[in-house]
Design an enzyme around this catalytic site. Structure first.
Site, short mmCIF file in Angstrom:
data_model
loop_
_atom_site.label_atom_id
_atom_site.label_comp_id
_atom_site.label_asym_id
_atom_site.label_seq_id
_atom_site.Cartn_x
_atom_site.Cartn_y
_atom_site.Cartn_z
N HIS A 74 0.84 -1.19 0.00
CA HIS A 74 0.00 0.00 0.00
C HIS A 74 0.88 1.24 0.00
O HIS A 74 1.93 1.28 0.63
CB HIS A 74 -1.00 0.01 1.16
N ASP A 76 -0.09 4.34 0.98
CA ASP A 76 -0.40 5.35 2.00
C ASP A 76 0.30 5.06 3.32
O ASP A 76 0.71 3.93 3.59
CB ASP A 76 -1.91 5.48 2.21
N ASP A 107 6.46 0.52 6.94
CA ASP A 107 5.03 0.27 6.62
C ASP A 107 4.58 1.21 5.52
O ASP A 107 4.01 2.24 5.81
CB ASP A 107 4.20 0.44 7.89
N GLU A 139 -5.03 1.97 2.42
CA GLU A 139 -5.01 0.73 3.21
C GLU A 139 -5.25 1.04 4.68
O GLU A 139 -5.97 0.32 5.38
CB GLU A 139 -3.67 0.01 3.04
N GLU A 140 -4.61 2.12 5.14
CA GLU A 140 -4.64 2.42 6.57
C GLU A 140 -6.02 2.88 7.04
O GLU A 140 -6.25 3.04 8.23
CB GLU A 140 -3.60 3.51 6.91
N GLU A 167 3.74 -6.44 3.94
CA GLU A 167 3.62 -5.73 5.23
C GLU A 167 4.78 -6.16 6.14
O GLU A 167 5.29 -7.28 6.02
CB GLU A 167 2.29 -6.07 5.92
ZN LIG Z 1 0.78 -1.41 6.36
#
Ligand SMILES: [Zn+2]
Length: 390
Positions: A74, A76, A107, A139-140, A167
């Site tokens: 991801h 973001d 992350d 995603e977050e 991740e």
């Molecule tokens: Zn993540």
């Protein structure tokens, strides 16, 4: 420059894009698309309805819908406001121990940098099956980008054999995690004087009764859990996060709000909770409120709904990654990812990426050079086995 130094340089570029979920990610997505196109990838930039955010999907190797590998990350990151950073969050810095600091280093821009740096080499390796790159938005805040991307990919008939979700797991092989569902419930009653509670319709009373029902369900979920669930804790959990409402001591509360979450550990639990709650609302709470306020309402908003990843007996990607990373066993993690959504495309899914989740979302987030190096070797080895053989 060697592979690791080039990956670190690309990571530094990516950290400089402040892709906090609330803001646009377009500049970073375009940067990644250019890099992948230069390596010969066929790319699609798929914007959301606002046009401010986009998913990037790119493919190297044969033009085939079936088989092959998706490398998924991801774009973001979580916000930095209110956090005590000792280093600039959006300018990557390094210390003597080979730690690379910045928001998103672990992350999960480290994984994205490793995958994209390797693209020219993966293009040469992927002679037999495609290698795809999936870089999503939001995603977050509930996996919104992945939800839209996986449904687009399903429409295209894409059936990847394997999806690696990078991740941060310290390159441990993870084949399961719980789902996460977040809800905001709004209670609308009627104000009145506190001296006569039955004259109003207290939204706060209703919210507290709703919360109390959730606490009962929390205990029932423990009893319902199968014996051998591989998670910690090994049952579906419920958390009451925020309860607010009303105005003053002597006023009946006209409105209230409850924020809560549930992390399902086995199929059926989420439906069990939702049905029990809607029964409680229809049969107990609304009739109480409507005695004095006929149009009283209780509204539930789904804030996030992350699909869980149930560990499966057969998972060829897990077995390959265990061999490549030299680990004996796969495990589970306590955080949610996009894995469950990619699982819906069919194929095996594993979560495995550089950096530690204990760094994610915190000030002075970092990933180490060692972890990035491990990630580079793993992606290369995986692609050779999945996309490079007949
Ligand atoms: Zn993540």
């Amino acid at each position: 420059m060697n592979d690791l130094d080039s990956t670190v340089a690309l990571l530094s570029d990516l950290i400089a894009f402040p892709t906090v979920s609330a803001d646009s990610n377009l500049a970073m997505i375009e940067h990644l698309a250019e890099r992948l196109e230069a390596a010969g990838a066929r790319t699609s930039v798929l914007k959301d309805d606002s046009g401010r955010k986009a998913n990037l999907f790119a493919t190297l190797g044969p033009d085939r819908a079936e088989g092959g590998l998706i490398l998924s990350g991801h774009s973001d990151v979580v916000p930095v406001e209110g956090q005590d950073w000792h280093r600039p969050p959006f300018e990557m810095t390094e210390d003597d121990a080979g730690r690379l600091y910045g928001r998103g280093t672990c992350d999960m821009k480290g994984f994205i940098a490793a995958a994209v740096h390797l693209a020219p080499e993966l293009a040469r390796i992927a002679t037999h099956r495609p290698v795809h790159f999936s870089f999503t938005y939001d995603e977050e805040v509930g996996c919104l980008g992945a939800r839209s991307l996986t449904s687009e990919l399903a429409t295209r008939g894409l059936k990847p054999a394997m999806t690696m979700i990078g991740e941060p797991t310290e390159m441990r092989v993870i084949d399961g995690h719980k789902g996460v569902s977040e809800y905001t419930v709004r209670f609308h009653g009627r104000a009145g004087h506190g001296s006569d509670p039955e004259a109003g319709a207290s939204a706060l009373d209703a919210a507290i009764r709703y919360a109390a029902r959730l606490l009962e369900l929390r205990e029932e979920l423990k009893r319902r859990a199968a014996d051998d669930l591989p998670f910690h804790p090994p049952w579906t959990t419920v958390n009451l996060g925020r309860l607010a409402g009303g105005n003053a001591h002597n006023v009946i509360a006209a409105s209230a709000l409850l924020e809560w979450e549930m992390r399902p550990a086995q199929p059926g639990d989420a439906e069990f909770v939702r049905e029990a709650l809607s029964k409680h609302v229809e049969e107990v709470l609304l009739p109480q409120l409507r005695r004095t306020k006929p149009d009283a309402r209780i509204e539930t908003e789904v804030i996030g709904d992350v699909v869980g990843l149930d560990p499966e007996n057969e998972n060829a990607l897990r077995d390959l990654l265990l061999a490549l990373t030299g680990t004996a066993d796969a495990g589970t993690v306590a955080f949610g990812t996009e894995a469950g959504l990619f699982r819906e495309l069919g194929g095996d899914v594993v979560v495995c990426g550089p950096g530690s989740i204990s760094q994610a979302h915190l000030p002075d987030e970092f990933v180490t050079r060692d972890q990035l190096d491990h990630c580079l070797r793993t992606i290369r080895g995986l692609t050779q086995r999945v996309a490079g053989t007949a």
